[in-house]
Structure formats: structure tokens, C-alpha cells
Design a protein around this motif. Structure first.
Motif, PDB file in Angstrom:
ATOM      1  N   ASP A   1       0.871  -1.166   0.000  1.00 38.08           N
ATOM      2  CA  ASP A   1       0.000   0.000   0.000  1.00 38.08           C
ATOM      3  C   ASP A   1       0.911   1.220   0.000  1.00 38.08           C
ATOM      4  N   ASN A   2       1.096   1.828  -1.158  1.00 38.69           N
ATOM      5  CA  ASN A   2       2.025   2.952  -1.255  1.00 38.69           C
ATOM      6  C   ASN A   2       1.521   4.181  -0.503  1.00 38.69           C
ATOM      7  N   ASN A   3       0.216   4.296  -0.346  1.00 39.34           N
ATOM      8  CA  ASN A   3      -0.317   5.428   0.422  1.00 39.34           C
ATOM      9  C   ASN A   3       0.046   5.320   1.895  1.00 39.34           C
ATOM     10  N   LYS A   4       0.206   4.091   2.375  1.00 43.16           N
ATOM     11  CA  LYS A   4       0.560   3.865   3.775  1.00 43.16           C
ATOM     12  C   LYS A   4       2.037   3.514   3.942  1.00 43.16           C
ATOM     13  N   SER A   5       2.784   3.490   2.848  1.00 44.86           N
ATOM     14  CA  SER A   5       4.212   3.113   2.886  1.00 44.86           C
ATOM     15  C   SER A   5       4.397   1.790   3.624  1.00 44.86           C
ATOM     16  N   THR A   6       3.586   0.823   3.279  1.00 47.69           N
ATOM     17  CA  THR A   6       3.605  -0.452   3.988  1.00 47.69           C
ATOM     18  C   THR A   6       3.614  -1.619   3.005  1.00 47.69           C
ATOM     19  N   LEU A   7       4.426  -2.599   3.326  1.00 46.92           N
ATOM     20  CA  LEU A   7       4.528  -3.840   2.575  1.00 46.92           C
ATOM     21  C   LEU A   7       3.910  -4.953   3.409  1.00 46.92           C
ATOM     22  N   TYR A   8       3.276  -5.918   2.746  1.00 44.96           N
ATOM     23  CA  TYR A   8       2.624  -7.020   3.453  1.00 44.96           C
ATOM     24  C   TYR A   8       3.080  -8.370   2.910  1.00 44.96           C
ATOM     25  N   LEU A   9       2.992  -9.383   3.771  1.00 45.44           N
ATOM     26  CA  LEU A   9       3.172 -10.757   3.343  1.00 45.44           C
ATOM     27  C   LEU A   9       2.098 -11.594   4.020  1.00 45.44           C
ATOM     28  N   GLN A  10       1.128 -12.045   3.248  1.00 45.16           N
ATOM     29  CA  GLN A  10       0.087 -12.932   3.752  1.00 45.16           C
ATOM     30  C   GLN A  10       0.576 -14.364   3.610  1.00 45.16           C
ATOM     31  N   MET A  11       0.633 -15.083   4.723  1.00 49.62           N
ATOM     32  CA  MET A  11       1.144 -16.446   4.721  1.00 49.62           C
ATOM     33  C   MET A  11       0.026 -17.393   5.131  1.00 49.62           C
ATOM     34  N   ASP A  12      -0.364 -18.267   4.229  1.00 51.91           N
ATOM     35  CA  ASP A  12      -1.433 -19.234   4.463  1.00 51.91           C
ATOM     36  C   ASP A  12      -0.892 -20.648   4.361  1.00 51.91           C
ATOM     37  N   ARG A  13      -1.678 -21.587   4.904  1.00 52.01           N
ATOM     38  CA  ARG A  13      -1.303 -23.030   4.866  1.00 52.01           C
ATOM     39  C   ARG A  13       0.157 -23.198   5.271  1.00 52.01           C
ATOM     40  N   MET A  14       0.494 -22.631   6.388  1.00 58.62           N
ATOM     41  CA  MET A  14       1.881 -22.607   6.825  1.00 58.62           C
ATOM     42  C   MET A  14       2.356 -23.976   7.264  1.00 58.62           C
ATOM     43  N   LYS A  15       3.673 -24.174   7.108  1.00 54.07           N
ATOM     44  CA  LYS A  15       4.305 -25.453   7.421  1.00 54.07           C
ATOM     45  C   LYS A  15       5.424 -25.220   8.448  1.00 54.07           C
TER      46      LYS A  15
ATOM     47  N   ILE B   1      19.721  -5.493  -3.234  1.00 53.47           N
ATOM     48  CA  ILE B   1      18.995  -4.944  -2.084  1.00 53.47           C
ATOM     49  C   ILE B   1      19.813  -3.830  -1.450  1.00 53.47           C
ATOM     50  N   SER B   2      19.130  -2.720  -1.138  1.00 53.22           N
ATOM     51  CA  SER B   2      19.798  -1.596  -0.489  1.00 53.22           C
ATOM     52  C   SER B   2      19.524  -1.533   1.002  1.00 53.22           C
ATOM     53  N   TYR B   3      18.326  -1.947   1.400  1.00 56.46           N
ATOM     54  CA  TYR B   3      17.925  -1.805   2.799  1.00 56.46           C
ATOM     55  C   TYR B   3      17.308  -3.091   3.324  1.00 56.46           C
ATOM     56  N   TRP B   4      17.625  -3.384   4.593  1.00 52.79           N
ATOM     57  CA  TRP B   4      17.072  -4.540   5.292  1.00 52.79           C
ATOM     58  C   TRP B   4      16.406  -4.064   6.577  1.00 52.79           C
ATOM     59  N   GLY B   5      15.302  -4.715   6.924  1.00 55.83           N
ATOM     60  CA  GLY B   5      14.729  -4.505   8.238  1.00 55.83           C
ATOM     61  C   GLY B   5      15.453  -5.370   9.252  1.00 55.83           C
ATOM     62  N   GLN B   6      15.041  -5.262  10.510  1.00 53.00           N
ATOM     63  CA  GLN B   6      15.702  -6.013  11.576  1.00 53.00           C
ATOM     64  C   GLN B   6      15.170  -7.432  11.693  1.00 53.00           C
ATOM     65  N   GLY B   7      14.049  -7.712  11.092  1.00 48.63           N
ATOM     66  CA  GLY B   7      13.517  -9.065  11.090  1.00 48.63           C
ATOM     67  C   GLY B   7      12.454  -9.305  12.141  1.00 48.63           C
ATOM     68  N   THR B   8      11.585 -10.265  11.849  1.00 51.48           N
ATOM     69  CA  THR B   8      10.552 -10.683  12.799  1.00 51.48           C
ATOM     70  C   THR B   8      10.495 -12.208  12.796  1.00 51.48           C
ATOM     71  N   GLN B   9      10.399 -12.792  13.984  1.00 51.34           N
ATOM     72  CA  GLN B   9      10.431 -14.251  14.118  1.00 51.34           C
ATOM     73  C   GLN B   9       9.058 -14.847  13.813  1.00 51.34           C
ATOM     74  N   VAL B  10       9.071 -15.869  12.986  1.00 46.89           N
ATOM     75  CA  VAL B  10       7.863 -16.652  12.693  1.00 46.89           C
ATOM     76  C   VAL B  10       8.158 -18.100  13.059  1.00 46.89           C
ATOM     77  N   THR B  11       7.291 -18.681  13.886  1.00 42.39           N
ATOM     78  CA  THR B  11       7.467 -20.067  14.305  1.00 42.39           C
ATOM     79  C   THR B  11       6.190 -20.833  14.011  1.00 42.39           C
ATOM     80  N   VAL B  12       6.334 -21.955  13.293  1.00 40.86           N
ATOM     81  CA  VAL B  12       5.190 -22.787  12.948  1.00 40.86           C
ATOM     82  C   VAL B  12       5.343 -24.116  13.664  1.00 40.86           C
ATOM     83  N   SER B  13       4.390 -24.432  14.520  1.00 39.08           N
ATOM     84  CA  SER B  13       4.456 -25.675  15.279  1.00 39.08           C
ATOM     85  C   SER B  13       3.713 -26.782  14.537  1.00 39.08           C
ATOM     86  N   SER B  14       4.205 -28.006  14.718  1.00 37.43           N
ATOM     87  CA  SER B  14       3.586 -29.143  14.018  1.00 37.43           C
ATOM     88  C   SER B  14       2.493 -29.765  14.851  1.00 37.43           C
TER      89      SER B  14
END
Length: 125
Positions: free
Chosen positions: A73-87, A112-125
Motif C-alpha cells: 500500500d504505497n499510500n501507507k508506505s507499507t509492505l505485506y506478506l500474507q502467509m497461508d497453509r503454513m508449514k 537490495i539496499s535496505y534490510w529490516g531487523q527481522g521478525t520471528q515466525v514459528t510454525v508448530s507441528s
């Protein structure tokens, strides 16, 4: 200069969904190609998804194709990643990345010029 701040990570069960967000500072977000990479413990960083500055072109890594969706959403300067059926193998630190004046394809190939600091994603089985 652009600062990227990810949010939305957490713990989810296999088969579930999460939505990551990446808020970008600065007024030039709309001219940046953006993307997501991830890194699991003991593994190299892996390309997840990329998107052109307009959002008209998207690219996905083979491991997530058909399950993840990148948008912006360029108006909000925001990038998204929708993750479904996660493993469980989606467990990783997810990084938001960006580069000015380039394409999603170039992001995919590591321009790539810029990196964020990262966010942890954990998928439990």
C-alpha cells in the motif's frame, strides 16, 4: 535513506495463517521495489517474495508459491506478506527488504539496499 520495521510475526500452528507488515519511513517508498527474505537457524537466507514499485509484478520462491502473497500500500508506505497453509519449515526470521529504482526481479536476485531487523515466525507441528 529508508528504515524498514517488520511486525506481525509470532507462533502459529501448521496449516494456519499469519500476516506480516513492513512499515517504511521516508517519502520515496512508492519508488522502491520491495521484498521478503527469510533465514532459518543454520541456513542461508532464502528469497521469499518480491514486488515491483507499482505492485503490478510479483515473484515468489518455489517453497512458498501458491501459499504466500505479497502486496503493498504505497499510500501507507507499507509492505505485506500474507502467509497461508503454513508449514513447520516456514519457521524462520523474516526480513523486509527494499531497493530504489529497481525491479522485483532484481530484488529476487539480491539487489537490495535496505534490510529490516527481522521478525520471528514459528510454525508448530
Amino acid at each position: 535513506q529508508v528504515q524498514l520495521v517488520e511486525s506481525g510475526g509470532g507462533l502459529v500452528q501448521a496449516g494456519g495463517s499469519l500476516r506480516l507488515s513492513c512499515a517504511a519511513s521516508g517519502r520515496t517508498f512508492s519508488s522502491y521495489a520491495m521484498g521478503w527474505f527469510r533465514q532459518a537457524p543454520g541456513e542461508d537466507r532464502e528469497f521469499v517474495a518480491a514486488i515491483s514499485w507499482s505492485g503490478s509484478s510479483t515473484y515468489y520462491g518455489d517453497a512458498v508459491k501458491g501459499r504466500f502473497s505479497i502486496s503493498r500500500d504505497n499510500n501507507k508506505s507499507t509492505l505485506y506478506l500474507q502467509m497461508d497453509r503454513m508449514k513447520p519449515e516456514d519457521t524462520a526470521i523474516y526480513y523486509c527488504v527494499g531497493a530504489p529504482g529497481t525491479s522485483g526481479w532484481s530484488i529476487r536476485n539480491g539487489a537490495i539496499s535496505y534490510w529490516g531487523q527481522g521478525t520471528q515466525v514459528t510454525v508448530s507441528s
